[in-house]
Design a protein around this motif. Structure first.
Motif, PDB file in Angstrom:
ATOM      1  N   LYS A  28     -90.709 -69.972 -24.024  1.00  0.00           N
ATOM      2  CA  LYS A  28     -91.462 -69.166 -24.980  1.00  0.00           C
ATOM      3  C   LYS A  28     -90.779 -69.193 -26.343  1.00  0.00           C
ATOM      4  O   LYS A  28     -89.559 -69.274 -26.441  1.00  0.00           O
ATOM      5  N   GLY A  45     -89.843 -72.922 -18.345  1.00  0.00           N
ATOM      6  CA  GLY A  45     -90.916 -73.301 -17.432  1.00  0.00           C
ATOM      7  C   GLY A  45     -91.006 -74.811 -17.354  1.00  0.00           C
ATOM      8  O   GLY A  45     -90.478 -75.532 -18.204  1.00  0.00           O
ATOM      9  N   SER A  47     -93.723 -78.203 -15.897  1.00  0.00           N
ATOM     10  CA  SER A  47     -94.955 -78.712 -15.302  1.00  0.00           C
ATOM     11  C   SER A  47     -94.780 -80.199 -15.084  1.00  0.00           C
ATOM     12  O   SER A  47     -94.198 -80.896 -15.921  1.00  0.00           O
ATOM     13  N   THR A  68    -101.612 -72.404 -26.586  1.00  0.00           N
ATOM     14  CA  THR A  68    -101.133 -72.306 -25.202  1.00  0.00           C
ATOM     15  C   THR A  68    -101.421 -73.563 -24.381  1.00  0.00           C
ATOM     16  O   THR A  68    -101.339 -73.536 -23.154  1.00  0.00           O
ATOM     17  N   ARG A  69    -101.764 -74.662 -25.045  1.00  0.00           N
ATOM     18  CA  ARG A  69    -102.101 -75.883 -24.303  1.00  0.00           C
ATOM     19  C   ARG A  69    -101.481 -77.121 -24.952  1.00  0.00           C
ATOM     20  O   ARG A  69    -101.576 -77.327 -26.163  1.00  0.00           O
ATOM     21  N   ASP A  91    -101.381 -76.020 -19.251  1.00  0.00           N
ATOM     22  CA  ASP A  91    -101.682 -74.645 -19.654  1.00  0.00           C
ATOM     23  C   ASP A  91    -100.372 -73.881 -19.621  1.00  0.00           C
ATOM     24  O   ASP A  91     -99.849 -73.576 -18.547  1.00  0.00           O
ATOM     25  N   ALA A  93     -99.663 -70.845 -20.492  1.00  0.00           N
ATOM     26  CA  ALA A  93     -99.761 -69.451 -20.037  1.00  0.00           C
ATOM     27  C   ALA A  93     -99.652 -69.349 -18.522  1.00  0.00           C
ATOM     28  O   ALA A  93     -99.118 -68.376 -17.998  1.00  0.00           O
ATOM     29  N   HIS A  94    -100.157 -70.375 -17.815  1.00  0.00           N
ATOM     30  CA  HIS A  94    -100.145 -70.335 -16.355  1.00  0.00           C
ATOM     31  C   HIS A  94     -99.191 -71.336 -15.719  1.00  0.00           C
ATOM     32  O   HIS A  94     -98.979 -71.318 -14.515  1.00  0.00           O
ATOM     33  N   GLY A  95     -98.629 -72.219 -16.532  1.00  0.00           N
ATOM     34  CA  GLY A  95     -97.681 -73.202 -16.020  1.00  0.00           C
ATOM     35  C   GLY A  95     -98.318 -74.258 -15.153  1.00  0.00           C
ATOM     36  O   GLY A  95     -97.674 -74.800 -14.261  1.00  0.00           O
ATOM     37  N   THR A  96     -99.594 -74.564 -15.395  1.00  0.00           N
ATOM     38  CA  THR A  96    -100.285 -75.551 -14.580  1.00  0.00           C
ATOM     39  C   THR A  96    -100.553 -76.826 -15.377  1.00  0.00           C
ATOM     40  O   THR A  96    -100.745 -76.779 -16.593  1.00  0.00           O
ATOM     41  N   GLN A  98    -102.897 -80.535 -15.143  1.00  0.00           N
ATOM     42  CA  GLN A  98    -103.942 -81.274 -14.434  1.00  0.00           C
ATOM     43  C   GLN A  98    -104.491 -82.352 -15.343  1.00  0.00           C
ATOM     44  O   GLN A  98    -104.387 -82.262 -16.566  1.00  0.00           O
TER      45      GLN A  98
END
Length: 101
Positions: A28, A45, A47, A68-69, A91, A93-96, A98
């Motif tokens: 962050k 974080g 990914s 956030t992307r 993402d 914010a969600h740590g995903t 794809q």
């Protein structure tokens, strides 16, 4: 959230792609200076983007799309990914992560 001074939609070269799965680390804004953080810090974080074996030997690129992307891709040195190269979206914010295309 991505620092607003970064500039959106600009591909930035991260370095060589040495494996098919690339791990992107992030923290962050305001967490701590980057030189004080490492991947074991709980404030960091991560990914994983499965860019595939075709990416190995190329350069990894990242760009901020929104606050956030991120998008991650690969391409030749000194430029940007080709338009038909696979792109992964992260993402924050969600740590995903794809595939985007």
């Amino acid at each position: 959230m991505i620092d607003s001074t970064v500039g959106y939609d600009l591909w930035r070269e991260l370095g060589a792609c040495t494996r098919p799965d690339v791990t992107i680390l992030y923290a962050k804004v305001g967490t701590a200076p980057a030189h004080e953080l490492d991947e074991t810090d709980p404030r960091v974080g991560s990914s994983v983007c499965a860019l595939g074996y075709d990416a190995v030997g190329y350069r990894v690129y990242v760009r901020a799309v929104t606050s956030t992307r991120l998008e991650v891709s690969y391409g030749p040195s000194g430029g940007r990914p080709d338009d038909d190269t696979p792109v992964w979206g992260i993402d924050l914010a969600h740590g995903t992560a794809q595939p985007s295309r």
